[in-house]
Design a protein around this motif. Sequence first.
Motif, PDB file in Angstrom:
ATOM      1  N   PHE A 289      -4.962 -20.377 -16.136  1.00 56.69           N
ATOM      2  CA  PHE A 289      -4.150 -19.174 -15.966  1.00 56.69           C
ATOM      3  C   PHE A 289      -3.601 -18.761 -17.323  1.00 56.69           C
ATOM      4  O   PHE A 289      -3.291 -19.621 -18.153  1.00 56.69           O
ATOM      5  N   TYR A 290      -3.467 -17.458 -17.573  1.00 55.70           N
ATOM      6  CA  TYR A 290      -2.841 -16.984 -18.807  1.00 55.70           C
ATOM      7  C   TYR A 290      -2.071 -15.702 -18.482  1.00 55.70           C
ATOM      8  O   TYR A 290      -2.385 -15.012 -17.505  1.00 55.70           O
ATOM      9  N   PRO A 291      -1.038 -15.397 -19.294  1.00 53.50           N
ATOM     10  CA  PRO A 291      -0.130 -14.307 -18.908  1.00 53.50           C
ATOM     11  C   PRO A 291      -0.784 -12.928 -18.805  1.00 53.50           C
ATOM     12  O   PRO A 291      -0.452 -12.169 -17.901  1.00 53.50           O
ATOM     13  N   ALA A 292      -1.655 -12.592 -19.730  1.00 58.33           N
ATOM     14  CA  ALA A 292      -2.217 -11.243 -19.699  1.00 58.33           C
ATOM     15  C   ALA A 292      -3.423 -11.139 -20.603  1.00 58.33           C
ATOM     16  O   ALA A 292      -3.530 -11.865 -21.600  1.00 58.33           O
ATOM     17  N   ASP A 293      -4.334 -10.224 -20.280  1.00 57.68           N
ATOM     18  CA  ASP A 293      -5.435  -9.910 -21.182  1.00 57.68           C
ATOM     19  C   ASP A 293      -4.849  -9.444 -22.519  1.00 57.68           C
ATOM     20  O   ASP A 293      -3.731  -8.934 -22.563  1.00 57.68           O
TER      21      ASP A 293
ATOM     22  N   SER B  96      -5.822 -14.091 -14.724  1.00 59.16           N
ATOM     23  CA  SER B  96      -4.537 -13.453 -14.996  1.00 59.16           C
ATOM     24  C   SER B  96      -4.315 -12.383 -13.941  1.00 59.16           C
ATOM     25  O   SER B  96      -5.210 -12.097 -13.139  1.00 59.16           O
TER      26      SER B  96
ATOM     27  N   ASP C 185      -4.270  -9.362 -14.335  1.00 58.24           N
ATOM     28  CA  ASP C 185      -5.000  -8.132 -14.668  1.00 58.24           C
ATOM     29  C   ASP C 185      -6.153  -7.885 -13.684  1.00 58.24           C
ATOM     30  O   ASP C 185      -6.675  -8.816 -13.077  1.00 58.24           O
TER      31      ASP C 185
ATOM     32  N   LEU D 215       4.180 -12.487 -14.096  1.00 56.38           N
ATOM     33  CA  LEU D 215       2.941 -12.948 -14.743  1.00 56.38           C
ATOM     34  C   LEU D 215       2.639 -14.395 -14.371  1.00 56.38           C
ATOM     35  O   LEU D 215       3.544 -15.153 -14.015  1.00 56.38           O
ATOM     36  N   ASP D 216       1.361 -14.771 -14.492  1.00 61.99           N
ATOM     37  CA  ASP D 216       0.984 -16.182 -14.404  1.00 61.99           C
ATOM     38  C   ASP D 216       1.193 -16.798 -15.785  1.00 61.99           C
ATOM     39  O   ASP D 216       0.685 -16.270 -16.775  1.00 61.99           O
TER      40      ASP D 216
ATOM     41  N   ARG E  58       0.892 -20.105 -18.637  1.00 64.48           N
ATOM     42  CA  ARG E  58      -0.322 -20.823 -19.053  1.00 64.48           C
ATOM     43  C   ARG E  58      -0.479 -22.145 -18.301  1.00 64.48           C
ATOM     44  O   ARG E  58      -0.048 -23.190 -18.769  1.00 64.48           O
TER      45      ARG E  58
END
Lengths: 81, 132
Positions: free
Chosen positions: A73-77, B2, B4, B50-51, B53
């Motif tokens: 998982f990562y916060p945003a593109d 994510s 997005d 948000l997700d 890390r």
Amino acid sequence: MAVGCTKKPKANSEPEVKNQVENNQNLEKKEEVENMILVGRKAPDFETEAYHNGKFINLKLSNYLGKWVLLCFYPADFTFV
Amino acid sequence: MSIDTVFTHKMWNDHELSKMVDGGIPFPMLSDPGGKIGKLYGVYDEDLGLDVRGRFIIDPDGVIQAMEVLSPPVGRNVSEAIRQIQAFQHVRQSNGTEACPSGWKPGKPTLKPGEDLVGNVWNVWKVDNAFD
């Protein structure tokens, strides 16, 4: 007498209601613990859209049984990994 | 993965990531609208929307073997993730007869848990082994 009769059951029923609420809270807590993400437990299954090799695809985690999976998982593109 | 959409993933891959990695990202870029999957895995931050890390190693039986969660400003060490996968694969291949101690990477000695090892780790494993 009449007042006494109505009061008595009320006093008795109060702890029962309280116990019920406590039991419900315990149940919720138990469910929370059972659904907790922990090593050694099954990864929750999910199905979602993905972009892969120039195509939009549908992807289900359980389709990867038999393979090793690294789920990130990562916060945003447009951010780093 | 994510929050997005796949449309944003496409733009990011085609216009930026493909300039860093030949042919673009080789694995699926997953979309998690509203952080529903992030919530399942305990990595969705309600305040940020948000997700964060989160990284999970899932074995062929669908069991989580490792997890790591960082807040957004610090990035991950990909070599460490690969080392952990190699170690879990090694343990699985040995049917649990071997363990990969601190600092293990392919080529370094493993441990064989059992009565003989108790109190004797110092004989077979040195502190230097904890480091690269």
